[in-house]
Design an enzyme around this catalytic site. Structure first.
Site, mmCIF file in Angstrom:
data_model
loop_
_atom_site.group_PDB
_atom_site.id
_atom_site.type_symbol
_atom_site.label_atom_id
_atom_site.label_comp_id
_atom_site.label_asym_id
_atom_site.label_seq_id
_atom_site.Cartn_x
_atom_site.Cartn_y
_atom_site.Cartn_z
ATOM 1 C CG ASP A 22 -1.911 1.158 1.159
ATOM 2 O OD1 ASP A 22 -2.875 1.069 0.387
ATOM 3 O OD2 ASP A 22 -1.689 2.171 1.850
ATOM 4 C CD GLU A 24 -0.756 6.006 2.308
ATOM 5 O OE1 GLU A 24 -1.392 6.980 1.831
ATOM 6 O OE2 GLU A 24 -1.277 4.907 2.552
ATOM 7 C CG ASP A 122 -1.450 0.860 -4.185
ATOM 8 O OD1 ASP A 122 -0.839 1.459 -3.296
ATOM 9 O OD2 ASP A 122 -2.690 0.688 -4.143
ATOM 10 C CG HIS A 179 -5.617 7.791 4.314
ATOM 11 N ND1 HIS A 179 -5.883 7.140 3.124
ATOM 12 C CD2 HIS A 179 -6.795 8.353 4.701
ATOM 13 C CE1 HIS A 179 -7.164 7.324 2.810
ATOM 14 N NE2 HIS A 179 -7.738 8.045 3.757
ATOM 15 C CG ASP A 184 -3.839 2.458 4.816
ATOM 16 O OD1 ASP A 184 -4.481 2.614 5.872
ATOM 17 O OD2 ASP A 184 -3.730 3.360 3.946
HETATM 18 P P1 AMP Z 1 -4.504 5.347 0.623
HETATM 19 O O1 AMP Z 1 -3.766 4.080 0.334
HETATM 20 O O2 AMP Z 1 -5.989 5.235 0.549
HETATM 21 O O3 AMP Z 1 -4.023 5.833 1.960
HETATM 22 O O4 AMP Z 1 -4.123 6.409 -0.456
HETATM 23 C C1 AMP Z 1 -2.929 6.420 -1.191
HETATM 24 C C2 AMP Z 1 -2.619 7.799 -1.663
HETATM 25 O O5 AMP Z 1 -3.710 8.321 -2.420
HETATM 26 C C3 AMP Z 1 -2.401 8.824 -0.562
HETATM 27 O O6 AMP Z 1 -1.072 8.791 -0.062
HETATM 28 C C4 AMP Z 1 -2.694 10.112 -1.310
HETATM 29 O O7 AMP Z 1 -1.608 10.480 -2.133
HETATM 30 C C5 AMP Z 1 -3.850 9.719 -2.204
HETATM 31 N N1 AMP Z 1 -5.128 9.999 -1.535
HETATM 32 C C6 AMP Z 1 -5.872 9.147 -0.780
HETATM 33 N N2 AMP Z 1 -6.976 9.750 -0.321
HETATM 34 C C7 AMP Z 1 -6.925 11.017 -0.783
HETATM 35 C C8 AMP Z 1 -7.791 12.152 -0.660
HETATM 36 N N3 AMP Z 1 -8.925 12.114 0.028
HETATM 37 N N4 AMP Z 1 -7.418 13.303 -1.293
HETATM 38 C C9 AMP Z 1 -6.284 13.375 -2.012
HETATM 39 N N5 AMP Z 1 -5.430 12.338 -2.166
HETATM 40 C C10 AMP Z 1 -5.752 11.178 -1.568
HETATM 41 MG MG MG Z 2 -2.795 3.807 2.236
HETATM 42 MG MG MG Z 3 -3.944 2.450 -0.706
#
Ligand code: AMP
Ligand code: MG
Ligand code: MG
Length: 209
Positions: A22, A24, A122, A179, A184
């Site tokens: 996962d 970021e 990803d 996040h 995650d």
């Molecule tokens: P996640 O694995 O859901 O934590 O998201 C991976 C990446 O997607 C994050 O590090 C952000 O770069 C982008 N991302 C996730 N949610 C958002 C959001 N609500 N607004 C903008 N970018 C997001």
């Molecule tokens: Mg994440």
């Molecule tokens: Mg993710």
């Protein structure tokens, strides 16, 4: 029927290991940074028979084009500036990750493995676009994965919006910070284990050629 905690109903899988990944990445409230860059690179090596996490790769990554994280990004991911400053850039992290794959016997043909992600972003979008932007080779093992939402939909009969609804439907408590890449991964691994314990047999759902 075995209880939810028991491994009695686990079926033989096509893969010895699931590599739960996962990323970021840099982000802002309104417009996506161009290019978007990976800032956290975590992977859990989960044994498909015992469900144990046998090894963890976890590295923060210093972004090159936009080295300053936005306030929005810090708030979303919990990754503060100090956690990426002085960390290796993506090309070095990809090298360390490859060394971890070798150390863990994941590319010598002795075991089979597949990445597991929540969504296709990803490995379909983020990593290929970053490799393309920086002209980096992308190892072939990144070219196939399981988007956990698809087996979840097959097993549970509902296509989930994200990680949180999947945990809720499985009755699994959310761990850590949403996040945070490493947290995650742990939560996605718990969803994976929940589906394995329900007797699900996993297949590749996405490829990049
Ligand atoms: P996640 O694995 O859901 O934590 O998201 C991976 C990446 O997607 C994050 O590090 C952000 O770069 C982008 N991302 C996730 N949610 C958002 C959001 N609500 N607004 C903008 N970018 C997001
Ligand atoms: Mg994440
Ligand atoms: Mg993710």
């Amino acid at each position: 029927m075995a209880s939810r905690e028991s491994n009695d109903d686990i079926k033989p899988q096509q893969f010895d290991y699931f590599l739960v990944l996962d990323f970021e990445a840099t982000c802002s409230r309104d417009e996506k940074p161009d290019p978007q860059e990976i800032i956290e690179f975590p992977v859990l090596k989960v044994n498909s028979r015992t469900l144990e996490t046998e090894s963890i790769f976890h590295q923060y990554v210093q972004p090159r084009v936009h080295p300053e994280l936005t306030g929005f990004c810090v708030e979303l991911t919990g990754i503060i500036q100090d956690m990426v400053d002085g960390q290796p850039h993506i090309e070095d992290v990809l090298k360390s990750f490859h060394a971890w794959m070798i150390e863990n016997g994941l590319i010598d043909g002795s075991t089979s493995s597949v990445f597991v992600t929540c969504g296709d972003w990803d490995l379909k979008t983020m990593l290929p676009s970053q490799c393309q932007f920086f002209n980096l080779p992308m190892q072939s093992y990144f070219r196939q994965w399981i988007n956990i939402k698809k087996p979840f939909a097959e097993a549970m009969g509902v296509y989930p919006k994200g990680m949180m609804p999947m945990l809720k439907m499985l009755g699994v408590k959310h761990q850590g910070r949403h996040h945070s890449g490493i947290d995650d991964c742990k939560n996605i691994a718990n969803i994976l284990c929940g589906l394995l314990r329900r007797g699900h047999v996993f297949k590749v759902t996405g490829t990049n050629q």
